[in-house]
Write an enzyme that holds these catalytic residues in place. Structure first.
Site, short mmCIF file in Angstrom:
data_model
loop_
_atom_site.label_atom_id
_atom_site.label_comp_id
_atom_site.label_asym_id
_atom_site.label_seq_id
_atom_site.Cartn_x
_atom_site.Cartn_y
_atom_site.Cartn_z
N ARG A 129 -6.11 10.22 -0.25
CA ARG A 129 -5.84 10.68 -1.62
C ARG A 129 -7.14 10.81 -2.41
NH1 ARG A 129 -2.58 6.43 -3.83
NH2 ARG A 129 -2.99 5.34 -1.88
N HIS A 148 0.86 -1.18 0.00
CA HIS A 148 0.00 0.00 0.00
C HIS A 148 0.90 1.23 0.00
CE1 HIS A 148 -3.04 2.89 1.20
NE2 HIS A 148 -3.97 1.95 1.17
O1 MEZ Z 1 -9.23 -2.01 -0.14
C1 MEZ Z 1 -8.35 -1.55 0.58
O2 MEZ Z 1 -7.24 -2.07 0.70
C2 MEZ Z 1 -8.60 -0.30 1.30
C3 MEZ Z 1 -9.98 0.18 1.28
C4 MEZ Z 1 -7.60 0.32 1.89
C5 MEZ Z 1 -7.55 1.73 2.21
O3 MEZ Z 1 -6.66 2.40 1.70
O4 MEZ Z 1 -8.37 2.24 2.95
#
Ligand code: MEZ
Length: 551
Positions: free
Chosen positions: A356, A336
């Site tokens: 974002r 992420h």
């Molecule tokens: O689907 C995801 O991983 C999610 C919703 C994560 C996020 O950034 O909140």
């Protein structure tokens, strides 16, 4: 230098949130903000995306992966840490456990009680099955609980499942399993409706319509959320519902599965659980078994921190692989783009993509944008890694991390004062504990290990290659191809949890089981020996190796 790291009590005493060096860079972010509000950094072209991925995405670091040497998907690449566990030995020895002594006898055994497992339980019950859920920790201790930003569904007039389908494919680099994607996007509107009917409190506009926003790689605003604790709200809803059927759904806690059981016809017929406190083994006979053990972020591939919950150690993959299930796309993990990089106490925790989605830009040490803020996650992460490592334009923290700024104060400027507090209460609290007011000052981020894009091969009804074995959620592979889009995991757990629960209950009505056996462990050991693997770890590992040691 370390004395500059804040702790919560220092923060409460009103000490300044950032040390001097970082504050100088924040001034540069503030200085460029007015101009940036009117600037959009260009999205990358397809060739640029491919080349940045190859150079900077952790999946492409050859030394982080290897081929697995045994089993149904022999030769497939996966992270080193996972390959070691997949080639591991059982905690059990066949013949030493009395499988005639049943502790539980059920129609459908669900291993893992997160969002997928709990959805499966409800649909299995609705289709007439007696259900048992085995949780490694407490019911609901799962990645579902940690998900923040939202759940995708094309349920507005400006959108359609067909457009959602194309987005999923584009995000997944066009190698997703088309049948799984079709199931995902077609079931999405009814999944949202189901959750709402169960009591899930999604964000709404004053006229009662659902609030929806963009995520990385989405061409329509289809992200439904419950503030920034969407996963916790979905898990609350599902857990409450499951727990309102105590006579029909047996919920076991602190009882992870350590091996699947077969019968003498070669069908999966339940599992051996281990009471995590006493070490006692429990035999569960089940006509059908659904694996919903989630992902494996706690294996910390390539040393990355993770957003994952404590029990995410890939257990279901290990168990299914030993009985012959096939794998897909395990050479691709999701990092992420925005894990917390400061303060030290929360490094790696999720900073939701919703930040974002609401308009915050990503800036380097000089306060300049270097990437479009809503590229797909793999591309966005690669750009941040390049900015910090190759270009050395990241911001150093007192503990030696580097990160880039997420200019969160832009959100209130764009949408009105108070938006950050209203839309992102969990984030506000997470940073507020350390004296950082994200509505007024930017937050520092760096990629963090978030999601296992691949996993067990699955059919659209949740069945696997192995008779009576089903799977749902992050454990499966194919629906997201090589990169998942935001909000499609909360959707996946609901859609495929429901599908697996329904199909398993139906199958449970049709089959009869033979004599229970663990003889597959003998063939597994032979296979390991044949390729010279003799000194291997015991798996699944159940908890990360830095778990608290009881003395
Ligand atoms: O689907 C995801 O991983 C999610 C919703 C994560 C996020 O950034 O909140």
């Amino acid at each position: 230098m370390t004395s500059e790291i804040l702790n919560p009590s220092e923060a409460r005493q009103g000490r300044m949130s950032y040390p001097t060096g970082m504050r100088e860079s924040i001034q540069k972010v503030e200085a460029t903000r007015a101009t940036r509000l009117h600037e959009s950094f260009p999205m990358m072209l397809p060739d640029e995306k491919q080349s940045i991925l190859q150079e900077f995405h952790p999946d492409y670091r050859a030394e982080g992966m290897r081929e697995i040497r045994v089993g149904a998907s022999k030769g497939q690449r996966m992270p080193l840490e996972l390959a070691d566990l997949m080639e591991g030995a059982s905690h059990l020895t066949s013949g030493l456990l009395d499988l005639e002594q049943l502790d539980y006898d059920t129609d459908v055994l669900i291993i893992g009680g997160g969002g997928a497992g709990s959805s499966a339980a409800l649909l299995a019950l609705e289709n007439g099955a007696r259900v048992t859920i085995a949780n490694k920790l407490r019911h609901g201790d799962a990645n579902t609980m940690m998900a923040q930003g939202g759940i995708q569904a094309a349920d507005k007039a400006s959108d359609s499942p067909a457009i959602h389908y194309l987005d999923v494919f584009g995000g997944g680099h066009f190698c997703n399993d088309p049948d799984l994607v079709e199931a995902l996007v077609k079931d999405a509107p009814s999944a949202i409706q189901w959750l709402e009917e169960l009591g899930c409190m999604f964000d709404k506009e004053p006229d009662g319509t659902m609030t929806t926003i963009h995520g990385g790689g989405t061409s329509r605003k289809r992200m439904h959320s419950a503030r920034d604790y969407s996963g916790a709200e979905i898990m609350r809803t599902l857990r409450d519902e499951v727990r309102s059927y105590p006579d029909e759904i047996t919920v076991l806690e602190f009882s992870p599965a350590i091996e699947l059981i077969l019968d003498d016809k070669g069908q999966v017929a339940g599992a051996v659980l281990q009471n995590i406190e006493t070490g006692e083994h429990l035999v569960v006979r089940a006509k059908c078994t659904i694996l919903a053990t989630g992902g494996s972020g706690r294996l910390h591939y390539q040393g990355y921190p993770t957003t994952n919950h404590y029990g995410a150690t890939g257990d279901g993959l290990v168990l299914a692989y030993r009985v012959g299930a096939g794998l897909a796309f395990l050479d691709t993990m999701q990092y992420h783009p925005t894990g917390a990089a400061y303060p030290e106490q929360i490094v790696g925790l999720l900073v939701t993509e919703k930040v974002r989605g609401l308009g915050a830009q990503v800036c380097n040490v000089d306060g300049l944008q270097f990437v479009y803020p809503r590229e797909t996650r793999d591309v966005e992460s690669s750009a941040i890694i390049r900015e910090c490592n190759e270009r050395a334009r990241g911001v150093a923290t007192p503990s030696g991390m580097t990160g880039v700024w997420l200019d969160s104060p832009m959100i209130d400027i764009l949408h009105g004062s108070g938006t950050v507090e209203k839309a992102l209460p969990a984030m506000v609290r997470q940073f507020g504990r350390f004296g950082i007011d994200m509505a007024k000052e930017p937050i520092l981020v760096y990629p963090t290990l978030h999601y296992q894009n691949g996993g067990l091969r699955l059919r659209p009804d949740g069945s696997t290659d192995i008779p009576n074995l089903f799977a749902a959620g992050e454990i499966s592979g194919g629906v997201h191809g090589r990169n998942r889009l935001m909000g499609n995991s909360l959707l996946e757990i609901t859609v495929f949890g429901r599908r697996a629960g329904r199909a398993a209950a139906q199958r449970a009505r049709e089959i009869s089981l033979g004599k229970l056996t663990l003889s597959h462990l003998d063939s597994w050991e032979r296979e390991l020996a044949e390729v010279g693997i003799d000194d291997t770890v015991k798996s699944p590992v159940l908890l990360p190796d830095y778990r608290r040691q009881l003395r």
